[in-house]
Design a protein around this motif. Structure first.
Motif, PDB file in Angstrom:
ATOM      1  N   ASN A  13       0.850  -1.183   0.000  1.00 39.15           N
ATOM      2  CA  ASN A  13       0.000   0.000   0.000  1.00 39.15           C
ATOM      3  C   ASN A  13       0.886   1.233   0.000  1.00 39.15           C
ATOM      4  OD1 ASN A  13      -1.694   2.213   0.771  1.00 39.15           O
ATOM      5  ND2 ASN A  13      -3.193   0.757   1.529  1.00 39.15           N
ATOM      6  N   GLU A  15       0.839   5.626  -0.558  1.00 43.23           N
ATOM      7  CA  GLU A  15       0.108   6.875  -0.709  1.00 43.23           C
ATOM      8  C   GLU A  15       1.039   7.922  -1.311  1.00 43.23           C
ATOM      9  OE1 GLU A  15      -1.448   8.028   3.051  1.00 43.23           O
ATOM     10  OE2 GLU A  15      -3.071   6.552   3.030  1.00 43.23           O
ATOM     11  N   SER A  53     -10.263   8.239 -11.161  1.00 38.26           N
ATOM     12  CA  SER A  53     -10.125   7.585  -9.870  1.00 38.26           C
ATOM     13  C   SER A  53      -8.764   7.910  -9.268  1.00 38.26           C
ATOM     14  CB  SER A  53     -10.278   6.066 -10.048  1.00 38.26           C
ATOM     15  OG  SER A  53     -10.038   5.398  -8.818  1.00 38.26           O
ATOM     16  N   GLN A  54      -8.758   8.131  -7.971  1.00 33.09           N
ATOM     17  CA  GLN A  54      -7.531   8.463  -7.261  1.00 33.09           C
ATOM     18  C   GLN A  54      -6.941   7.238  -6.557  1.00 33.09           C
ATOM     19  OE1 GLN A  54      -6.301  11.774  -7.625  1.00 33.09           O
ATOM     20  NE2 GLN A  54      -7.957  11.565  -9.114  1.00 33.09           N
ATOM     21  N   ARG A  55      -7.298   6.075  -7.047  1.00 33.84           N
ATOM     22  CA  ARG A  55      -6.769   4.827  -6.500  1.00 33.84           C
ATOM     23  C   ARG A  55      -6.597   3.829  -7.640  1.00 33.84           C
ATOM     24  NH1 ARG A  55     -10.460   2.146  -2.173  1.00 33.84           N
ATOM     25  NH2 ARG A  55      -9.535   3.729  -0.804  1.00 33.84           N
ATOM     26  N   CYS A  56      -5.503   3.105  -7.630  1.00 37.30           N
ATOM     27  CA  CYS A  56      -5.257   2.122  -8.673  1.00 37.30           C
ATOM     28  C   CYS A  56      -4.381   1.003  -8.116  1.00 37.30           C
ATOM     29  CB  CYS A  56      -4.594   2.755  -9.897  1.00 37.30           C
ATOM     30  SG  CYS A  56      -2.875   3.268  -9.615  1.00 37.30           S
ATOM     31  N   GLU A  87      -2.679   5.060  -3.863  1.00 42.73           N
ATOM     32  CA  GLU A  87      -3.765   6.008  -3.638  1.00 42.73           C
ATOM     33  C   GLU A  87      -3.199   7.412  -3.543  1.00 42.73           C
ATOM     34  OE1 GLU A  87      -7.582   6.755  -0.635  1.00 42.73           O
ATOM     35  OE2 GLU A  87      -6.101   5.198  -0.210  1.00 42.73           O
ATOM     36  N   ARG A  88      -3.824   8.314  -4.281  1.00 38.39           N
ATOM     37  CA  ARG A  88      -3.412   9.725  -4.230  1.00 38.39           C
ATOM     38  C   ARG A  88      -4.215  10.436  -3.159  1.00 38.39           C
ATOM     39  NH1 ARG A  88      -4.858  14.623  -7.561  1.00 38.39           N
ATOM     40  NH2 ARG A  88      -3.108  16.063  -7.302  1.00 38.39           N
ATOM     41  N   ASP A 192      -6.462  -3.989   2.014  1.00 39.72           N
ATOM     42  CA  ASP A 192      -5.576  -3.967   0.851  1.00 39.72           C
ATOM     43  C   ASP A 192      -5.732  -5.232   0.014  1.00 39.72           C
ATOM     44  OD1 ASP A 192      -4.669  -1.560   1.759  1.00 39.72           O
ATOM     45  OD2 ASP A 192      -2.844  -2.349   2.670  1.00 39.72           O
TER      46      ASP A 192
END
Length: 213
Positions: A13, A15, A53-56, A87-88, A192
């Protein structure tokens, strides 16, 4: 020219705050050739669109393909996670009053919620009747108001909570992680894994999205 061995260890994970995600953001990279290492660390592996999307989820196999495209004479050894959840996040250095109100609300809910749970449990098991009966057995008379058993139990309950959660104010009693920290880490790992598995089933794992324009 002999192949240069590159060791890639990615976190599960990650960020980031920037729209562009580089290989150095996803974990650690080791290589004896400093020029190759610097080139690979600056490799852009994903770009977050403002309205997207701010998650990939990025597959390390696709990262290896991009790395080999930049440096063909390398041999990549993956020693970390096979997939990375990226994740941004937007971080505000200057916390406004809303942040303090949220923290105060969480503290109040935690305090009164815990107090209600303890009182409900004591009422369910009949702790007051137990104290009265125990006082009669030990002192051979009826209790009058607050007694020693109730005071001792309250002090012991507070001490037990402090020892269990391993904190006194902002100080940690021992170096061991607290039960809450362990539970949160387990929860984060489960989330996750679920997100990565869902992305794999839905075919949303990044396939070499380098964000080149």
């Amino acid at each position: 020219m002999a192949n240069v061995i590159v060791y890639l260890k990615c976190d599960r994970n990650v960020e980031v705050q920037s729209e562009d995600v580089f290989l150095s953001d996803l974990g650690e990279l080791r290589c004896q050739d400093n020029v190759t290492a610097a080139k690979l660390k600056s490799l852009k592996v994903h770009h977050f669109a403002q309205d997207g999307s701010q998650r990939c989820v990025i597959s390390t196999l696709e990262m290896v393909a991009q790395m080999e495209g930049v440096c063909p004479d390398i041999s990549v050894q993956i020693v970390g996670e096979p997939d990375v959840l990226v994740e941004r996040v937007s971080v505000d250095r200057y916390k406004g009053p809303m942040q303090w109100w949220k923290a105060a609300l969480v503290c109040l809910v935690s305090f009164f919620g815990t107090a209600f749970t303890i009182m409900a449990y004591h009422n369910d098991v009949g702790i007051n009747d137990f104290f009265v009966e125990m006082y009669r057995m030990l002192m051979n008379k009826e209790p009058q108001g607050l007694n020693t058993l109730e005071v001792s139990y309250s002090i012991g309950l507070a001490a037990g909570i402090i020892l269990f959660f391993n904190h006194v104010g902002g100080r940690r009693i021992t170096k061991d992680p607290t039960p809450i920290e362990v539970a949160m880490r387990n929860y984060e790992e489960d989330v996750d894994k679920a997100l990565i598995a869902a992305a794999g089933r839905e075919g949303k794992t990044e396939q070499g999205s380098s964000g080149k324009e």
